[in-house]
Design an enzyme around this catalytic site. Sequence first.
Site, PDB file in Angstrom:
ATOM      1  N   GLY A 296       5.926  69.135  64.691  1.00 49.50           N
ATOM      2  CA  GLY A 296       4.599  68.983  65.288  1.00 49.50           C
ATOM      3  C   GLY A 296       3.478  69.095  64.282  1.00 49.50           C
ATOM      4  O   GLY A 296       3.703  69.428  63.129  1.00 49.50           O
TER       5      GLY A 296
ATOM      6  N   ALA B  49      -0.567  74.194  57.482  1.00 52.02           N
ATOM      7  CA  ALA B  49      -0.347  75.631  57.363  1.00 52.02           C
ATOM      8  C   ALA B  49      -1.656  76.413  57.190  1.00 52.02           C
ATOM      9  O   ALA B  49      -1.866  77.445  57.834  1.00 52.02           O
ATOM     10  CB  ALA B  49       0.589  75.905  56.187  1.00 52.02           C
TER      11      ALA B  49
ATOM     12  N   LYS C  41       7.669  61.558  58.854  1.00 49.08           N
ATOM     13  CA  LYS C  41       6.212  61.501  58.862  1.00 49.08           C
ATOM     14  C   LYS C  41       5.667  61.796  57.461  1.00 49.08           C
ATOM     15  O   LYS C  41       4.628  61.256  57.073  1.00 49.08           O
ATOM     16  CB  LYS C  41       5.617  62.448  59.921  1.00 49.08           C
ATOM     17  CG  LYS C  41       5.831  63.939  59.660  1.00 49.08           C
ATOM     18  CD  LYS C  41       4.635  64.586  59.034  1.00 49.08           C
ATOM     19  CE  LYS C  41       4.768  66.009  58.569  1.00 49.08           C
ATOM     20  NZ  LYS C  41       5.934  66.781  58.599  1.00 49.08           N
TER      21      LYS C  41
ATOM     22  N   ASP D  15       2.024  64.431  64.608  1.00 53.31           N
ATOM     23  CA  ASP D  15       2.286  64.946  63.260  1.00 53.31           C
ATOM     24  C   ASP D  15       1.924  63.926  62.181  1.00 53.31           C
ATOM     25  O   ASP D  15       1.358  64.278  61.136  1.00 53.31           O
ATOM     26  CB  ASP D  15       3.760  65.355  63.139  1.00 53.31           C
ATOM     27  CG  ASP D  15       3.974  66.394  62.049  1.00 53.31           C
ATOM     28  OD1 ASP D  15       3.020  66.712  61.319  1.00 53.31           O
ATOM     29  OD2 ASP D  15       5.104  66.898  61.924  1.00 53.31           O
TER      30      ASP D  15
ATOM     31  N   ARG E 265      -0.487  67.096  50.949  1.00 55.70           N
ATOM     32  CA  ARG E 265       0.146  66.750  49.682  1.00 55.70           C
ATOM     33  C   ARG E 265       0.755  65.359  49.662  1.00 55.70           C
ATOM     34  O   ARG E 265       0.660  64.630  48.692  1.00 55.70           O
ATOM     35  CB  ARG E 265       1.231  67.788  49.365  1.00 55.70           C
ATOM     36  CG  ARG E 265       0.658  69.144  49.038  1.00 55.70           C
ATOM     37  CD  ARG E 265       1.712  70.205  49.078  1.00 55.70           C
ATOM     38  NE  ARG E 265       1.996  70.636  50.453  1.00 55.70           N
ATOM     39  CZ  ARG E 265       3.011  71.397  50.806  1.00 55.70           C
ATOM     40  NH1 ARG E 265       3.875  71.806  49.894  1.00 55.70           N
ATOM     41  NH2 ARG E 265       3.171  71.759  52.060  1.00 55.70           N
ATOM     42  N   ASN E 266       1.397  64.971  50.768  1.00 50.93           N
ATOM     43  CA  ASN E 266       2.045  63.670  50.771  1.00 50.93           C
ATOM     44  C   ASN E 266       1.024  62.541  50.779  1.00 50.93           C
ATOM     45  O   ASN E 266       1.175  61.538  50.086  1.00 50.93           O
ATOM     46  CB  ASN E 266       2.988  63.557  51.966  1.00 50.93           C
ATOM     47  CG  ASN E 266       4.165  64.494  51.799  1.00 50.93           C
ATOM     48  OD1 ASN E 266       4.948  64.341  50.875  1.00 50.93           O
ATOM     49  ND2 ASN E 266       4.256  65.503  52.659  1.00 50.93           N
TER      50      ASN E 266
ATOM     51  N   GLU F 200       6.710  66.466  49.127  1.00 49.55           N
ATOM     52  CA  GLU F 200       8.062  66.496  49.690  1.00 49.55           C
ATOM     53  C   GLU F 200       8.529  65.139  50.202  1.00 49.55           C
ATOM     54  O   GLU F 200       9.710  64.814  50.156  1.00 49.55           O
ATOM     55  CB  GLU F 200       8.144  67.521  50.826  1.00 49.55           C
ATOM     56  CG  GLU F 200       9.019  68.692  50.465  1.00 49.55           C
ATOM     57  CD  GLU F 200       9.247  69.622  51.644  1.00 49.55           C
ATOM     58  OE1 GLU F 200      10.412  69.971  51.882  1.00 49.55           O
ATOM     59  OE2 GLU F 200       8.273  69.994  52.320  1.00 49.55           O
TER      60      GLU F 200
END
Lengths: 347, 347
Positions: free
Chosen positions: B143, B147, B197, B256, B265-266, B294
């Site tokens: 979901g 953070a 995602k 998401d 970051r992605n 990631e």
Amino acid sequence: MCRVAVLGAGYMGSAITFPLADNGADINLWGTWLDDDILEASHRGEHPKLKKKLPEKVSLFYSQQLEEAVKEVDFILIAVSSEGFLTIFQKLLETLQTEQPLFTLTKGFVEYDGRIMRIHDAAFDLFKKKFPHENFIWASVGGPVKAVELSNKVPTGTVFGINSPRIQKLLRFFKAEYYRVAVTDDIAGVELSSAFKNVYAIALGIFDGLYGTMKGRLFHNFKALLFNQAIQEMAIIVEAAGGRKATVFDLAGLGDLYVTSSSGRNRRFGEYIGKYIRAEEAYNLMLREGEIAEGYKAMGLGVEFLKGLGNNLLENLPLFRTLDRILFLDKDVSDEIEGFFRRYILR
Amino acid sequence: MCRVAVLGAGYMGSAITFPLADNGADINLWGTWLDDDILEASHRGEHPKLKKKLPEKVSLFYSQQLEEAVKEVDFILIAVSSEGFLTIFQKLLETLQTEQPLFTLTKGFVEYDGRIMRIHDAAFDLFKKKFPHENFIWASVGGPVKAVELSNKVPTGTVFGINSPRIQKLLRFFKAEYYRVAVTDDIAGVELSSAFKNVYAIALGIFDGLYGTMKGRLFHNFKALLFNQAIQEMAIIVEAAGGRKATVFDLAGLGDLYVTSSSGRNRRFGEYIGKYIRAEEAYNLMLREGEIAEGYKAMGLGVEFLKGLGNNLLENLPLFRTLDRILFLDKDVSDEIEGFFRRYILR
């Protein structure tokens, strides 16, 4: 050879002339009585909304020239505002001699026969009253299209909800390298997604107006909840009205809400509301700049349309109801958005 | 009283301690051998990723203290990177005496038993080898959750894919006024949405890197096509892997992707690529700042995972293949994104 009439010289009506012209069609662009300034400016040089010259193949027609504009055309596109739709459609029917492929880019609802109806349904009824034995050949045009970008020939995809192979054959006049056309028979899904995405784009605009000003803190998690909720509610609405959820979970729904909540008039209207400008005031403020926040009007009629679908549908649409309270009951916008989370998200 | 072990002191592992602490749990936050600096800084003052003090109820455990960290806890959360997952899960199993509710926030794939597998599937197999007669009690957490925002207690919703009523009973330690938990039994849907995602957020980041610099022109229409395509491809993947499309068309998927493509970051990794920085270089550039893209690693394993699903699945995933060519075959990013539109959109 192909000649097309486009009714309405605002953003979308004018933008759609670009792919039509690139496909060799001659275009009669007719302006309503509200479009005189646009036509005059376009005649002299640039279209004032699109900020560019219209294609050479476009001929301009003023409001009193409707009959000339639609005479001997191969098909007709209607791109007027939803408020003007019925009046103009009735005038159009008076001039029509026979069935004619009709495309509409108008989004929203009309009050017809004592009820709030989808544009397709009202048009169908009016058409059949005049031509009971002819075919109602119809396309509702939806999908994620900002008009200015289309006129810039930015890669664009769209969805046409259609009811006839006659429409299918005409799609070649639309399809261009930069303008791709998907097709579905779920007219209700396309039409309602188009109308309600304007409504929910207001909610996302409100969110940005409200939380965008809280510097140094981000609220992406919360915004994703709102975006997701909007899509779920659009799917509920479309299904209740006889369309398919799958239409909403694709270009017509999520694609279009994505683009409409990124920029544009409805989003901007929402941002004003999020900055504590009252709805009527924000609407008029934009109107003075010649911009119409269509979602606001769609919202008012949308409530009635949803009530007409019965089954206490509104109970399953908490974000819609939240927006209704903010826009029409003048409730505190921050309380309402936070209250929406507290009361309805995953409870 | 409740004591929880959280394995991994990065963004998500640390952020999840906030709702757990607010629900009265004591938390053993264990850092991997890569988390020493984070633990030291957190011990002295602020968590360096979240930029704030962790809750009082958090006790810190260093990498060599895994056994102490998980001793006599009521449940365990795994929030290490996907690359570290197998090693740490095996170490964890060595210390476990019996079945134990396991929650994972790790996203991506692992290479296990000569194949690329979902984390759930590899964990299940390892667990059953040690405890053939005990229950594998599992939740995959997905979901739209940034953070930092969770640790700021921004209104947040999440989806737990679960396989046991034992998990259900523990949800009260997560649920907070600002952290709402939805539940599904579609673990595959949640897990794969979470992993892919990140991959598709790179594509949207690339788009912004590429088109965001073309001043004065907007490309929202095109971006909406990419966003929509990403969702459709995630739905195809999830269904092929035994999950449900409906999971993708909701918080776990579209919610998401919405948040992950907005920031993070992605997305940032993608923006570098869109500015013609090569993938390996962009990855290392971020790594030097202590940030892991990631999705890039998930992508490499993701290709193999998809091939393992057979049925020429990749043929139906043109955006994924486009991304693959950009990241791993070093193809020209602009050619590829435009080629994607030309070749695959609504053709």
